[in-house]
Design an enzyme around this catalytic site. Structure first.
Site: not given
Ligand code: PHE
Ligand code: ZN
Length: 850
Positions: A122, A254, A256-258, A290-291, A294, A313
């Site tokens: 991203e 911070g 990443m939501e892969n 948060h992740e 997502h 977001e």
């Protein structure tokens, strides 16, 4: 493209890609400097395509070969990718490319961090891995084969098999390329499990480098809590058999939501009582949530294009804030968030970088991962929820997931589900997404014959490209108190839709005291003439905890502003009110700690600027010092008792209650250190068995310039722990007196452990420099120059982190002409640096254009 003609992308130019991508097969042959990637992609022309150009993005790739349906082709290599003649029927594209992960210091695409391979795609990093339509509205299933000698080789989805030197993965959920991930290295897993509410067993892992296993337990618990919470509150279940988290030391952001393979900056997942503060624990819990969240808001439903970034977001920040409020304390979370919003988003919205939560143009999308997109994006959802009510909010969300699962969506889609679920017209509300700037809300009031009238006038100052603004829908939560302190009208939400509007409350026995914008119901700046006596009254009586804190905060700011402008001594009534509150053991320690936390010096500068004065950072610093010293003296006799009473007994537990108590204890210690020469802090430092108390003691000592021995001891104890060393670097700069800040930071950039290539370390030093308000803005200009030197040096290695840090200069126009010309000179120097990246060029140009 030449540096002086950067390309601008516009929302209005959106056109769909002319091809469906039916499947993606990737093979990675990993070696540090010459990794080969073979892609086999099934494309199908769309019958209704408006544009059939076959353009694939690609950057920093060496194309080895390309084939269509098995036949070699010679594509046209163009700026930013390639074009090729393709059949009008479905076909298979195959390409082999070579890249250099070890040489990738930008940390975008496939790179190496501490001998480990990892990816960050991203927003537009996948194009550095292979040629591909690298845009979020192109979704496909990915099958990945990794070949290499690494003991652990991971990708998205479920494992399909593995053997000596290879591993295969398949992700059944169609996804955009920005959610692709690969990790390979010498890693160990901290395992866990979660059973979803429909009975599915999910294997959970946190992958770390050997030695870090002891820092995973808290993150694992946070993950399980997040999974449970999303089921309970939103009815959303996890959708794969496996959920992996990997901790990486070198990471621009911070986390990443892969899909199924979240990659985390190690600072945002690794935690232990000995090495992490309460604030670290809370942040880690929030980022893991948060992740994870997502997975639905971002992955199952993604964004059509990057202009829609706040769709995922803003919503995911809103959801993680709800989670934290539920896990910890709702009022404390709200207060913390508003402090952060004012510190980061308000300056952005009021300066040269202002943009709407959904921007309409950009040069480099990496520059739009901003407080406006994230935090204001979340505030907009909070307002929407308040306007439609809780039940309607969850009804709309249910419809959102039903209607748009598997799609790449827009803000229009998002608002439409609310319109359909509630029957409400959101045309005017939508202005929150398209207009930049923080609205000012001027309040006047009138009382006659038992009727109290509030009149609101809204206006928003001009922002770049938006000279005039239309009135927005603003939900203003209001309650009324009678002069004896009772609440005579409970909270109700007034809906402002016009430039000027009045609301009346009748049947009142006396003129009430209003509590306006309860819970901070809208991200606006309230302008209302009031007295310190009324603020003190609200601090004592308001039933809304947010506004109670807000009243104290306003008093603190007023006192500071008068001290700066008139050279007055601190307001005695305010000191008395503070003393009373701090000594009141019936009050929540976390709340007392918050009220005792002084407004930041940058916040005072912003307040002065807001009122038409030119802030003098040194005077603001002096006022803060005088205030703290006076408060310490006023509390002198109570401090030892308060210190003892708030010292936690028993084992360290990083929960909200313990953290609140320790926060208050830390505030007391910092005041006490002003009087006792650091004796108590030295004792606390020596006895501390957790980082929160060790760090608080060290900070108090360093601030008093009494911490040399402890600082050395801290270094000796923690020099092998990267995350703790970041604290050590940052703290020295944060505690330095204004005239010593730049020199302290400069010396630290020469320290053996300073490493520009590690974003955490760079931020620890340069972020702390920019964060020390009076030090950064010291009249010598040394700090400006030091930051500029380092930004220029970092830009050649890591444009993304460089560009983000340029924001330190965004408030430059509020300072006096001397400082402005010093900053202009540095910004110009950066702008003229040879081969400046597109990222940094865009940021510096926008800031200079102020
Ligand atoms: N999407 C990530 C998040 O909000 C942030 C991120 C953006 C990480 C770009 C890396 C690169 O959780
Ligand atoms: Zn996010």
């Amino acid at each position: 493209m030449a540096k002086d003609t950067p390309q601008t992308f516009y929302l209005k130019d959106y056109t769909p890609f002319g091809y469906d991508v039916e499947s993606v097969h990737l093979t990675f042959r990993l070696t540090p400097e010459t990794t080969r990637i073979l892609s086999r992609i099934r494309f199908a022309p769309k019958p209704d395509a408006t544009d059939s150009t076959f353009f694939l993005h690609g950057e920093d790739l060496t194309l080895i070969s390309a084939r269509i349906d098995g036949q070699a082709v010679t594509p046209d290599l163009v700026e930013g990718g390639l074009k090729c003649e393709v059949p009008g029927t479905p076909f298979t594209w195959e390409a082999e490319v070579e890249i250099n992960p070890a040489g990738n210091t930008a940390l975008e695409g496939l790179y190496m961090s501490n001998r480990m391979y990892c990816t960050q795609c991203e927003a537009e990093g996948f194009r550095k891995i292979t040629y591909y339509p690298d845009r979020p509205d192109v979704m496909s299933t990915f099958t990945v084969r990794i070949e290499g000698d690494e003991p652990v080789m991971l990708s998205n989805g479920n494992p399909m098999g593995q053997g000596e030197g290879w591993a295969e993965w398949h992700d059944p959920w169609p996804k955009p390329a920005y959610l692709f991930a690969l990790v390979a290295g010498d890693l160990v897993n901290y395992a866990g499990a979660f059973t979803t509410r429909s009975g599915k067993e999910v294997e959970l892992n946190i992958w770390v480098r050997p030695g870090d296993e002891g820092k995973c337990a808290f993150g694992m618990e946070a993950l399980k809590k997040s999974m449970k919470w999303d089921e309970d509150v939103y009815g959303l279940e996890y959708d794969l058999d496996l959920f992996n988290i990997v901790a990486v030391d070198d990471f621009n952001m911070g986390a990443m939501e892969n899909k199924g393979l979240n990659i985390f900056n190690s600072s945002c997942v690794l935690a232990s009582p000995e090495t992490s503060t309460d604030a670290n624990f809370e942040r880690i819990e929030a980022i893991i949530a948060h992740e994870y969240f997502h997975n639905w808001t971002g992955n199952r439903i993604t964004c059509r294009d990057w202009f829609q970034l706040c769709l995922k977001e803003g919503l995911t920040v809103f959801r993680d804030a709800q989670f934290t409020a539920d896990m910890r304390s709702e009022p404390v979370k709200r207060i913390d968030d508003v402090i952060a919003l004012r510190a980061r988003q308000f300056p952005e919205d009021g300066g040269p970088l202002a943009h709407p939560p959904r921007p309409e143009e950009f040069q480099e999308i990496n520059n739009f991962y901003t407080a406006t997109v994230y935090e204001k994006g979340a505030e907009v959802i909070g307002m929407l929820k308040r306007l439609v009510g809780d039940d309607n909010y969850y009804k709309a969300l249910k419809l959102y997931f039903e209607r748009h699962d598997g799609q790449a969506c827009t803000i229009e889609d998002w608002l439409k589900v609310f319109e359909d679920a509630t029957g409400r017209d959101l045309q005017q509300f939508k202005l929150w997404y398209s207009q930049a700037g923080t609205p000012r809300l001027k309040v006047s009031e009138d009382y006659a014959d038992g009727t109290y009238t509030l009149t609101f006038e809204q206006s928003t100052p001009p922002t770049p490209g938006q000279p005039d603004k239309a009135p927005r829908v603003i939900p203003v939560a209001v309650g009324l108190l009678s002069p004896n302190g009772d609440e005579v009208r409970a909270t109700e939400v007034l809906e402002l839709t016009e430039a000027k509007q009045s609301f009346s409350f009748d049947g009142l026995a006396a003129r009430p005291v209003p509590s306006i914008l309860r819970e901070f119901s809208a991200p606006v700046i309230l302008q209302r003439e009031t007295t310190n006596a009324e603020r003190a009254f609200l601090l004592a009586h308001d039933t809304d905890p947010f506004n109670r804190w807000e009243a104290g905060n306003a008093l603190a700011k007023e006192t500071r502003v008068t001290m700066v402008l008139d050279g007055d001594a601190p307001d005695a009534a305010y000191l008395d009110a503070l003393e009373k509150l701090v000594r009141d053991d019936d009050q929540d320690p976390a709340f007392r700690a918050l009220v005792l936390t002084p407004p930041s010096q940058a916040d005072i500068a912003q307040t002065l600027h807001e009122r038409g004065f030119t802030p003098d950072p040194q005077k603001i610093y002096d006022a803060a010092e005088t205030f703290a010293q006076t408060l310490a003296q006023q509390l002198e006799t109570s401090l030892p008792r308060l210190y003892a009473a708030t010292t936690a007994d028993g084992a360290y537990v990083p929960d909200a209650e313990g953290a609140g108590k320790r926060a208050l204890n830390g505030r007391i210690l910092s005041l006490l250190t002003r009087l006792d020469g650091g004796d108590q802090a030295a004792r606390q430092y020596a006895a501390a068995d957790n980082m929160t108390q060790q760090y608080a003691a060290l900070a108090a000592l360093m601030k008093a310039e009494k911490g040399a021995a402890q600082s050395q001891a801290f270094f000796d104890q923690w020099q092998d722990d990267r995350l703790v060393m970041d604290k050590w670097f940052a703290l020295q700069i944060a505690c330095a007196a204004p005239e010593k800040t730049a020199a302290t930071a400069a010396a630290l950039t020469r320290h053996a452990l300073f490493d520009m290539k590690n974003p955490n370390r760079f931020r620890a030093v340069m972020g702390a420099l920019a964060g020390n308000h009076a030090g950064f803005h010291h009249a010598s200009g040394e700090a400006y120059q030091l930051l500029a030197d380092n930004l220029i040096a970092l830009d050649t290695l890591n444009p993304q982190t460089t560009a983000r840090m340029c924001a330190a200069f965004q408030t430059w126009k509020r300072y006096g002409t001397g400082r402005q010309s010093l900053i202009r000179a540095q910004l110009t120097r950066i702008a003229n640096a040879p081969d400046l990246s597109r990222d940094t060029t865009e940021m510096v140009t926008r800031i200079l254009d102020a």
